[in-house]
Design an enzyme around this catalytic site. Structure first.
Site, PDB file in Angstrom:
ATOM      1  N   LYS A  52       0.830  -1.207   0.000  1.00 53.33           N
ATOM      2  CA  LYS A  52       0.000   0.000   0.000  1.00 53.33           C
ATOM      3  C   LYS A  52       0.869   1.264   0.000  1.00 53.33           C
ATOM      4  CE  LYS A  52      -3.035   3.030   0.393  1.00 53.33           C
ATOM      5  NZ  LYS A  52      -4.397   3.230   0.759  1.00 53.33           N
TER       6      LYS A  52
ATOM      7  N   CYS B 118      -3.540  10.842   1.704  1.00 61.05           N
ATOM      8  CA  CYS B 118      -2.871   9.563   1.438  1.00 61.05           C
ATOM      9  C   CYS B 118      -1.525   9.785   0.771  1.00 61.05           C
ATOM     10  CB  CYS B 118      -3.755   8.721   0.535  1.00 61.05           C
ATOM     11  SG  CYS B 118      -5.452   8.662   1.117  1.00 61.05           S
TER      12      CYS B 118
HETATM   13  N1  SAJ Z   1      -2.336  14.856  -8.708  1.00 60.57           N
HETATM   14  C1  SAJ Z   1      -1.506  15.615  -9.530  1.00 60.57           C
HETATM   15  N2  SAJ Z   1      -1.226  15.154 -10.780  1.00 60.57           N
HETATM   16  C2  SAJ Z   1      -1.730  13.966 -11.248  1.00 60.57           C
HETATM   17  C3  SAJ Z   1      -2.557  13.188 -10.408  1.00 60.57           C
HETATM   18  C4  SAJ Z   1      -2.844  13.656  -9.128  1.00 60.57           C
HETATM   19  O1  SAJ Z   1      -1.035  16.702  -9.151  1.00 60.57           O
HETATM   20  O2  SAJ Z   1      -1.442  13.641 -12.406  1.00 60.57           O
HETATM   21  C5  SAJ Z   1      -2.648  15.343  -7.348  1.00 60.57           C
HETATM   22  C6  SAJ Z   1      -4.148  15.579  -7.119  1.00 60.57           C
HETATM   23  O3  SAJ Z   1      -4.560  16.819  -7.601  1.00 60.57           O
HETATM   24  C7  SAJ Z   1      -4.224  15.470  -5.607  1.00 60.57           C
HETATM   25  C8  SAJ Z   1      -3.160  14.432  -5.271  1.00 60.57           C
HETATM   26  O4  SAJ Z   1      -2.322  14.345  -6.406  1.00 60.57           O
HETATM   27  O5  SAJ Z   1      -3.874  16.697  -4.984  1.00 60.57           O
HETATM   28  C9  SAJ Z   1      -3.707  13.048  -4.947  1.00 60.57           C
HETATM   29  O6  SAJ Z   1      -4.753  12.706  -5.840  1.00 60.57           O
HETATM   30  P1  SAJ Z   1      -4.925  11.237  -6.461  1.00 60.57           P
HETATM   31  O7  SAJ Z   1      -6.122  11.259  -7.328  1.00 60.57           O
HETATM   32  O8  SAJ Z   1      -3.645  10.813  -7.077  1.00 60.57           O
HETATM   33  O9  SAJ Z   1      -5.085  10.278  -5.210  1.00 60.57           O
HETATM   34  P2  SAJ Z   1      -6.055  10.213  -3.893  1.00 60.57           P
HETATM   35  O10 SAJ Z   1      -5.287  10.799  -2.745  1.00 60.57           O
HETATM   36  O11 SAJ Z   1      -7.402  10.744  -4.142  1.00 60.57           O
HETATM   37  O12 SAJ Z   1      -6.173   8.603  -3.723  1.00 60.57           O
HETATM   38  C10 SAJ Z   1      -4.983   7.818  -3.664  1.00 60.57           C
HETATM   39  C11 SAJ Z   1      -5.140   6.620  -4.640  1.00 60.57           C
HETATM   40  N3  SAJ Z   1      -3.845   5.967  -4.811  1.00 60.57           N
HETATM   41  C12 SAJ Z   1      -3.307   5.730  -6.027  1.00 60.57           C
HETATM   42  O13 SAJ Z   1      -3.822   6.089  -7.056  1.00 60.57           O
HETATM   43  C13 SAJ Z   1      -1.997   4.992  -6.047  1.00 60.57           C
HETATM   44  C14 SAJ Z   1      -6.190   5.646  -4.101  1.00 60.57           C
HETATM   45  O14 SAJ Z   1      -6.243   4.487  -4.919  1.00 60.57           O
HETATM   46  C15 SAJ Z   1      -5.842   5.249  -2.673  1.00 60.57           C
HETATM   47  O15 SAJ Z   1      -6.800   4.346  -2.124  1.00 60.57           O
HETATM   48  C16 SAJ Z   1      -5.858   6.507  -1.830  1.00 60.57           C
HETATM   49  O16 SAJ Z   1      -4.805   7.356  -2.318  1.00 60.57           O
HETATM   50  C17 SAJ Z   1      -5.625   6.136  -0.374  1.00 60.57           C
HETATM   51  O17 SAJ Z   1      -6.605   6.125   0.402  1.00 60.57           O
HETATM   52  O18 SAJ Z   1      -4.501   5.766  -0.025  1.00 60.57           O
END
Ligand code: SAJ
Length: 420
Positions: free
Chosen positions: A212, A266
């Site tokens: 994870k 996360c």
């Molecule tokens: N972000 C970027 N650029 C990108 C993608 C995301 O700047 O290309 C930023 C988003 O704007 C945000 C942050 O990253 O601020 C996180 O967003 P996210 O959509 O990547 O992830 P979370 O935090 O909503 O959910 C993540 C997920 N993990 C992965 O994709 C590996 C989810 O599957 C997990 O269950 C969750 O963390 C968790 O609970 O750990």
């Protein structure tokens, strides 16, 4: 022995949907939470968090009598612990909530029960949880003491669902099942198969914990790469969005998108759990955290330069007369979740630097958080004035649907949706 009653400890963004899924499969579910407001809301068939479709499932589960929320744990056949695991000031993981949850369920455990840790945890946390349980119940045996013969089975099965898609992903995603013994894994699979349609893949507890942390660290490193590129490209006068789309045409390249920083509870947290255990070795993971955490300051500096440029172009205006439009507050697009949002941090700082001059457009909320109310104003997209300085912080669908409503010359577009 099958699972008649399932208890979920911690009814937040993961625990409540999980409890609701078990209840929707007609398991008797006892949700446990320390927050009385959450308990009362759930027992009225309503929800205290925002997650699509969840309200209907919880409403049905409560009215049909399959789900109830309580403050103190009651006996059950399986316990899922889904409490927060934040970090402390020094980025060390804080296991206080897991410890409290373990001590709360220990008195009601009975021979044959299964205890699953779902909270994202540093390596070793499941063994530590089992130790806390063993210390509280010397009349029962645990896997670290007697292996397969244990009275209580213990496993780590990390949640991996994406906020906004939780209901679907809980069912469809594959699940990593890290039992402390094979028997523990078998029992955990039996439980999850109640609603999980994805594959349940078994490993040990430590590997499941690391899996994870690895997933979220991998994403953090990839976003840091994109954020670093955006800073490099800005210096070299290259459009980073065009650059990434060109590079991504390579069959083995898939660069993520830069932004104002990384938010949520996360991705910006979990990599620290690896760094704190292995600080000498986790060099890229550590650096990615720093790169992403520094991006908001970079955005603020860019905005200060835009304000200076604006004042030079509008010599009749003073700095106190500059209007600053902030587009988006949420931590990612199309949600109302403002927690740990880089957009919030940036807007806060701007409101402190330029009190009364900051106008915020956030289509997903109806009022500003209290601490922003005195220095900033929430406005509608249609109310944005053209003659101002602007920063686009979140690529909400409402923003993507329109042409830039502000002056391109004085715009910092951190998501690259309005730049030409
Ligand atoms: N972000 C970027 N650029 C990108 C993608 C995301 O700047 O290309 C930023 C988003 O704007 C945000 C942050 O990253 O601020 C996180 O967003 P996210 O959509 O990547 O992830 P979370 O935090 O909503 O959910 C993540 C997920 N993990 C992965 O994709 C590996 C989810 O599957 C997990 O269950 C969750 O963390 C968790 O609970 O750990």
């Amino acid at each position: 022995m099958s699972f008649e009653t399932v208890s979920v400890v911690g009814l937040g963004y993961i625990g409540l949907p999980t409890a609701a899924m078990f209840a929707s499969r007609k398991k008797k579910v006892i949700g446990v939470d320390v927050n009385q407001n959450a308990i009362d809301t759930i027992n009225q068939g309503k929800i205290h968090i925002v997650e699509p479709e969840l309200d209907m499932i919880v409403h049905a589960a409560v009215t049909e009598g399959y789900l109830k929320a309580v403050k103190n744990p009651e006996p059950a056949d399986a316990f899922l612990i889904a409490v927060p695991t934040p970090f402390k000031e020094d980025h060390e993981p804080n296991l206080d909530y897991i410890e409290a949850a373990s001590k709360a369920i220990a008195p009601v455990l009975k021979k044959g029960d299964l205890v699953i840790l779902e909270s994202t945890s540093p390596v070793g946390a499941t063994e530590q949880m089992s130790q806390w349980l063993a210390e509280a119940r010397i009349d029962l045996t645990f896997p670290q003491q007697v292996g397969e013969q244990a009275d209580i089975n213990v496993a780590h099965c990390p949640e991996r669902v994406l906020p906004g898609h939780v209901v679907r992903e809980l069912v469809e995603n594959d699940r990593v099942i890290g039992g402390m013994t094979d028997r523990c894994s078998e029992r955990a699979i039996e439980l999850y198969k109640t609603f999980v349609e994805g594959e349940c893949v078994t490993t040990n507890a430590r590997t499941a914990e690391m899996a994870k942390l690895t997933e979220n660290s991998c994403r953090d490193v990839q976003i840091a790469f994109a954020n670093e590129l955006s800073v490099i490209c800005d210096k070299l006068d290259i459009n980073v969005w065009e650059l990434i789309s060109l590079a991504n045409r390579h069959p083995r390249i898939n660069i993520l998108q830069p932004g104002p920083g990384v938010g949520g509870h996360c991705i910006a947290v979990d990599p620290w759990f690896i760094v704190s255990k292995t600080p000498e070795e986790a060099r890229i993971i550590n650096m990615a955290r720093l790169v992403n955490d520094q991006k908001p300051d970079w955005v603020i500096n860019k905005l200060k330069i835009a304000i200076a440029d604006y004042l030079q172009a509008n010599s009749n205006k003073t700095i106190n007369e500059v209007v600053i439009n902030c587009f988006g507050l949420a931590f990612k697009p199309d949600i109302d979740d403002l927690r740990e949002s880089p957009a919030m941090g940036i807007t806060h700082e701007l409101a402190a630097l330029y009190p009364g001059q900051v106008r915020i457009v956030e289509p997903n909320i109806v009022e500003l958080p209290e601490d922003l109310q005195k220095n900033a104003e929430l406005i509608k997209l249609s109310e944005v004035t053209y003659d101002s300085v602007s920063v686009l912080l979140v690529d909400h669908k409402e923003f993507k649907a329109i042409d830039c409503p502000s002056n391109q010359q004085f715009l910092i577009d951190t998501k690259g949706i309005w730049l030409i």
